[in-house]
Design an enzyme around this catalytic site. Structure first.
Site, PDB file in Angstrom:
ATOM      1  N   ASP A  99       0.847  -1.187   0.000  1.00  0.00           N
ATOM      2  CA  ASP A  99       0.000   0.000   0.000  1.00  0.00           C
ATOM      3  C   ASP A  99       0.889   1.244   0.000  1.00  0.00           C
ATOM      4  OD1 ASP A  99      -1.833  -2.053   0.388  1.00  0.00           O
ATOM      5  OD2 ASP A  99      -3.111  -0.863   1.703  1.00  0.00           O
ATOM      6  N   LYS A 173      -6.891   3.555  -2.962  1.00  0.00           N
ATOM      7  CA  LYS A 173      -7.278   3.492  -1.547  1.00  0.00           C
ATOM      8  C   LYS A 173      -7.497   4.895  -1.013  1.00  0.00           C
ATOM      9  CE  LYS A 173      -5.209   1.922   2.854  1.00  0.00           C
ATOM     10  NZ  LYS A 173      -4.075   1.163   3.435  1.00  0.00           N
ATOM     11  N   LYS A 207     -10.358   0.582  -2.284  1.00  0.00           N
ATOM     12  CA  LYS A 207     -10.299   0.195  -0.876  1.00  0.00           C
ATOM     13  C   LYS A 207     -10.684   1.398  -0.034  1.00  0.00           C
ATOM     14  CE  LYS A 207      -7.199  -1.265   2.860  1.00  0.00           C
ATOM     15  NZ  LYS A 207      -5.886  -1.842   3.234  1.00  0.00           N
TER      16      LYS A 207
END
Length: 247
Positions: A99, A173, A207
């Site tokens: 990430d 995300k 996400k």
């Protein structure tokens, strides 16, 4: 709905963040890892220094739990080379998901080529090593127009440089959960920001992370179309109970 299959159980505080010792912080990280193993969550999201610990625990328990870690966290200001090397170490340590915090300040300042280059370079590293790559855009630092533009930028870089079969392994995300807004607004995912992301990041997945604390919050996000939920309240969400700790 098997909500556990969407959950990335998350513990990303440093000892300084938590105002405890390094050994106490490691114990909390281990607690989260074990809990994720026991509960059958999708993934445990931890800081890079705990990846090898998690890998060992997962192998010993023969669990299917996967491991995620963060790169250039929480501000995303590292150079492309620094992000690349940090990701290489995470891969070697056993991480499954990477990430990355996008350099959203560079994006805001109009340095779009820098952002495009880091998206391409670091995504390529992840995909070549069969990892899932997520780009954290920090929605609380952006206005709605900027959220649209950065999602489109990321999407276009992926479409231009990678095969369609790779799209499922690249996410956009929402948040780190560590951003401190200048006003009293939320620092994480909101319904509005997630809808904007879903509309503009497709065919990439989204996400939702930051501020998701209840089962109702998570279910609402999943019904909107997100594929992953990042939360430090995973156990409470999975069991539809109130949060009982202060981690």
């Amino acid at each position: 709905m098997n909500i556990k299959s969407y959950i990335d159980s998350t513990y990303l505080k440093t000892a300084i963040d938590a105002r405890i010792s390094e050994s106490e912080n490691k114990k909390i990280a281990i607690k989260y890892i074990q809990e994720a193993i026991d509960e059958g969550f999708k993934l445990i999201m931890i800081r890079p220094e705990f990846v090898t610990v998690a890998k060992k625990m997962i192998l010993e328990s023969k669990s299917k739990l996967t491991i995620g870690t963060v790169i250039s966290f929480p501000h995303g200001k590292s150079t492309i080379q620094e992000k690349y090397l940090e990701a290489v170490k995470a891969i070697n340590d056993g991480a499954d998901d990477l990430d990355f915090v996008c350099n959203y300040e560079a994006f805001i300042n109009g340095e779009t080529q820098l952002v495009k280059n880091e998206i391409k370079t670091c995504t390529q590293l992840g995909l070549e090593n069969n990892k899932i790559v997520k780009w954290i855009i920090e929605v609380a630092a952006l206005n709605n127009d900027e959220i649209i533009k950065i999602c489109v930028l990321i999407k276009n870089v992926i479409i231009a440089n990678f095969k369609e079969t790779n799209y499922a392994n690249v996410f956009v995300k929402s948040s780190t959960g560590f951003f401190k807004p200048s006003n009293s607004s939320t620092n994480g995912a909101t319904i509005q920001s997630i809808i904007i992301m879903l509309e503009n990041a497709s065919p990439l997945s989204v996400k939702a992370s930051g501020g998701i604390k209840t089962t109702a919050d998570a279910v609402q996000m999943i019904r909107l179309g997100v594929k992953r939920i990042g939360t430090s309240a995973a156990l409470a969400i999975a069991n539809n109970t109130s949060i009982t700790d202060n981690y």
